[in-house]
Design an enzyme around this catalytic site. Structure first.
Site, PDB file in Angstrom:
ATOM      1  N   ASP A 197       0.910  -1.085   0.100  1.00 45.29           N
ATOM      2  CA  ASP A 197       0.082  -0.018  -0.056  1.00 45.29           C
ATOM      3  C   ASP A 197       0.700   1.196   0.065  1.00 45.29           C
ATOM      4  O   ASP A 197       1.797   1.400  -0.442  1.00 45.29           O
ATOM      5  CB  ASP A 197      -1.015   0.070   1.279  1.00 45.29           C
ATOM      6  N   HIS A 239      -4.092   6.148   2.526  1.00 47.52           N
ATOM      7  CA  HIS A 239      -4.484   4.711   2.147  1.00 47.52           C
ATOM      8  C   HIS A 239      -4.289   3.693   2.960  1.00 47.52           C
ATOM      9  O   HIS A 239      -4.988   2.952   3.403  1.00 47.52           O
ATOM     10  CB  HIS A 239      -4.583   4.827   0.686  1.00 47.52           C
ATOM     11  N   SER A 253     -11.075  -0.891  -2.058  1.00 41.69           N
ATOM     12  CA  SER A 253      -9.888  -0.900  -1.000  1.00 41.69           C
ATOM     13  C   SER A 253     -10.407  -0.995   0.307  1.00 41.69           C
ATOM     14  O   SER A 253      -9.617  -1.490   1.121  1.00 41.69           O
ATOM     15  CB  SER A 253      -9.323   0.571  -1.335  1.00 41.69           C
TER      16      SER A 253
END
Length: 770
Positions: free
Chosen positions: A171, A225, A553
């Site tokens: 990520d 994220h 996600s």
């Protein structure tokens, strides 16, 4: 009718960070220059001429045995072997160097090459295949309770919260100082762990590994994220978690991941410029060597053939080493055949809603109320009513040629989240508040974000049509009023889950004949950890340690954490067995007891929801599992793509198509059954392994729609010991289907006294036998 408008984003001004958030929600490639996303059909690096170089992933044979014996180590031997493909340099040209050397999940390397240099490399002995890398896209306080995870009891108690399991994340990095990753009371990692933390990061018993494979060479999360996904899967308990502002009274605001006791290892393969496949493959290579139990990949791109998809290739090798790779299904829904990460050895995740609403109720002057949502909760606003304004000619709120001072303005949206440009236009024109109306394609899905400037509520397209009708009723609009009542966070909302509109749908393009996605998990408006140094919205730079984000996600780490719990309970299970347990134990109904619905509140297809919505408590005790091994997958590859593809995908496993039996997709021992819709009976074979009580008896229960005939032989399975296997045949015929019917869906459930092992059966006229 409102004036027609292009579905492209247009020339609106978007801040770089707003682009990041938009990219995490849906595929808005053209709107996000900060991340440099390319259109779906484009490559990450655009060639400007015949001699332009771009990054290629080059697959090669393993190094000769002699070179391994005379090197300073395995890693050095592989790098020397890989560099030998780039030497000698072309006269007068640039000396090329290996950017990443892969030794675990694939045999090969990444390097920048011109077309001429690639041609020279491809002529060298040992070359297998090369393809240009693509740029991929990065695709909670309520979700544990929604999924039945309760502290001190049930599956969390049974698995010690996933203690001892190691989850790897590919990520954007991590905020190592976030309270979700503190290690108070945690044991050290298992002795099999080989990873470490790249300085200046200091490992603890929670964060046991951190490495960067991108240009900035730091593991810090400057996007948010990675911190969000890691917290969703494995964050520790954090009390008083709130996305914005004070914690609402009476709300349970203790945040936790799915496996709060698990160790985490972070491999930074993305930054604010995007995610490149060469870095992702390097991260996957390191994670498998380090010793992770499961890999979480909330990234994806356009569907690609399995032998040209680095995630699929790397995941194959990971599965052969006992590591299940969990991937986002993509955010290109609700269009069909829009999935990413479709390989049968990957667990592909769809996204749905949870039973929570950030309630912002629109109350009209005639007494009608509509339950919208907003993260910005202005409690003072509902004490006053405002004139309601809506213009068909200015319905997107780009500009105003009328006086809207002090009015509540109704605005259409053409994106999942309202654009800041519309908010600014209303604010500058003197508007008091906004009611945003969802675009029709998104139905009942409302994607929320934090906004500053004006109070607002976002409503569904159905409710928006009614509000517009009220605003335009009669010749005069002066008596039409509205207000917004902010009700904070409401839980227990029904129906839930509902498939999120953005969640990509099957059928699979890359894996025809294999049912995808596999399961659905919470992915809409998920509250989880966030780096406090990363602003959540354009406007005042207030630090927040939690944020609400949407996308597959967000669904992916929910499943990743559940995989860690199952792995903890059953450390000897194969990746396929764990995947089967999660699929066959999933739920097909919502919290109202009805079949799960899609974004239009119609019964959701298996192409939207997969086998069902994850149910952790049942996943650790599934009764039976459908197991698969590397040789089974190899047989599928041989049948689908042939010998060259198998060599590219399974290069590190060293299999050939002469060694395995070619296997059609319908005969793959998958927990879901997908067959052509045809009148002629088609028999498919399956085998289940008993992982429940030693002495167990199961009876087949079939649910088939009109026109579809399903027969199971034998109809009963008797087991006498744990680990015993039984085979059965399912024969499907659509002789009774109408000529217009394109899709028929049913289920096969093996029912015992203690377990229900459910598999979807889908007959599709677009599917052909391979």
């Amino acid at each position: 009718m409102p004036h027609a408008r292009s579905k492209s984003m247009g020339p609106m001004t978007i801040s770089p960070f707003a682009c990041v958030l938009s990219a995490l929600i849906v595929l808005l490639a053209t709107a996000c220059p900060a991340l440099g996303y390319v259109p779906n059909s484009g490559l990450a690096t655009q060639r400007t001429g015949a001699a332009a170089a771009q990054t290629y992933i080059v697959l090669v044979d393993p190094p000769p045995a002699a070179s391994l014996q005379h090197s300073d180590g395995d890693e050095a031997a592989h790098r020397q072997w890989h560099e030998s493909f780039l030497l000698p340099a072309v006269a007068g040209g640039v000396q090329r160097r290996v950017r990443h050397s892969y030794t675990s999940v694939v045999s090969g390397f990444a390097a920048r090459l011109t077309a001429g240099e690639l041609a020279a490399v491809s002529r060298k002995p040992g070359f297998v295949r090369a393809f240009p890398e693509r740029r991929l896209r990065p695709m909670t306080t309520r979700t544990p309770a929604f999924l039945g995870l309760d502290p001190g009891r049930g599956v969390w108690n049974l698995t010690s919260y996933g203690e001892g399991a190691i989850i790897g994340f590919l990520d954007t990095g991590i905020d190592e100082n976030h309270p979700s990753f503190r290690d108070t009371g945690m044991p050290p990692p298992p002795s099999r762990w080989k990873g470490s933390c790249q300085p200046p990061v200091r490992c603890n018993h929670k964060l046991i590994g951190a490495a960067s494979f991108v240009g900035d060479n730091t593991t810090a999360d400057d996007v948010g994220h990675g911190t969000h996904t890691t917290g969703t899967a494995a964050g520790r308990f954090v009390e008083g978690a709130s996305a914005f502002g004070p914690v609402p009274a009476g709300n349970n605001t203790t945040a936790a991941g799915m496996a709060p006791g698990a160790h985490v290892a972070v491999y930074k393969v993305c930054d604010a410029q995007g995610c490149f496949e060469s870095a992702l493959l390097a991260g996957m290579d390191a994670a498998v060597k380090d010793g992770v139990d499961v890999l979480s990949v909330s990234l994806g791109g356009v569907s690609a053939p399995l032998d040209r998809d680095p995630i699929a290739i790397g995941a194959f090798a990971a599965a052969s080493r006992g590591v299940l790779v969990v991937c986002a299904g993509g955010n290109s829904g609700p269009l069909p055949s829009t999935l990413s990460n479709e390989a049968p050895w990957i667990l592909t995740v769809a996204a749905g809603s949870v039973d929570r609403s950030f309630r912002a109720t629109v109350r009209l002057g005639d007494g009608e109320v509509f339950q919208g949502e907003s993260l910005t909760q202005d409690k003072r606003f509902g004490s006053k009513v405002y004139p309601l304004y809506y213009s068909q000619g200015m319905n997107y709120c780009d500009y105003f040629d009328a006086n809207i001072t002090g009015m509540m303005v109704v605005c259409d949206t053409e994106t999942p989240v309202p654009p800041m440009s519309s908010i600014e236009a209303v604010r500058e024109a003197g508007g008091a508040g906004i009611v945003f109306v969802n675009e029709p394609d998104f139905g009942y899905t409302i994607v929320v974000e934090k906004y500053y400037g004006l109070p607002m509520s976002q409503v569904t397209a159905v409710d928006g049509t009614k509000i517009m009708g009220y605003a335009m009723k009669g010749s005069s609009t002066t008596n039409h009023t509205a207000t917004i009542v902010f009700d904070s966070t409401v839980v227990g909302v029904k129906p839930a889950p509902v498939v999120a509109a953005f969640s990509s749908r099957g059928p699979s393009v890359a894996s025809p004949g294999v049912m995808k996605p596999d399961v659905m998990a919470p992915g809409l408006n998920i509250l989880a950890a966030w780096p406090s140094q990363v602003p959540v919205v354009e406007g005042p730079a207030e630090p927040y340690s939690f944020n609400v984000v949407s996308g597959t996600s967000m669904a992916t780490p929910h499943v990743t954490g559940i995989v860690a719990l199952v792995k903890k309970a059953h450390p000897d299970w194969s990746p396929a067995a764990i995947k089967s347990a999660i699929m066959t134990s999933s739920s097909a109904v919502d919290n109202d007891g009805h079949p799960i619905m899609d974004e239009e509140h119609r019964k959701a297809s298996s192409y939207a929801v997969g086998a069902g919505h994850v149910a952790p408590a049942r996943a650790v005790d599934p009764g039976l599992v459908y197991d698969l091994g590397v040789r089974d997958y190899a047989g599928y590859i041989c049948k689908l793509l042939g010998e060259a593809a198998l060599k590219a995908i399974a290069g590190t496993v060293n299999l050939t198509c002469t060694e395995v039996e070619p296997l059609g997709a319908e005969q793959l021992n998958y927990p879901a059954i997908l067959v052509p819709l045809r009148a002629e009976p088609l028999a498919v074979n399956r085998m289940v392994t008993n992982v429940g009580p030693a002495r167990s008896s199961y009876t087949a229960k079939i649910e088939a729609p009109e026109g579809l005939t399903v027969k199971v032989e034998p109809a009963e399975l008797e087991f006498r010991e744990v680990g015993e296997r039984k085979t059965f045949t399912v024969t499907v015929s659509a002789a009774g289907a109408s000529a217009e019917q394109k899709l028929a869906e049913g289920t096969l459930s093996w029912v015992s006294h203690d377990h229900v092992v459910r598999s979807p059966i889908v007959a599709d006229s677009s599917i052909a036998l391979i």
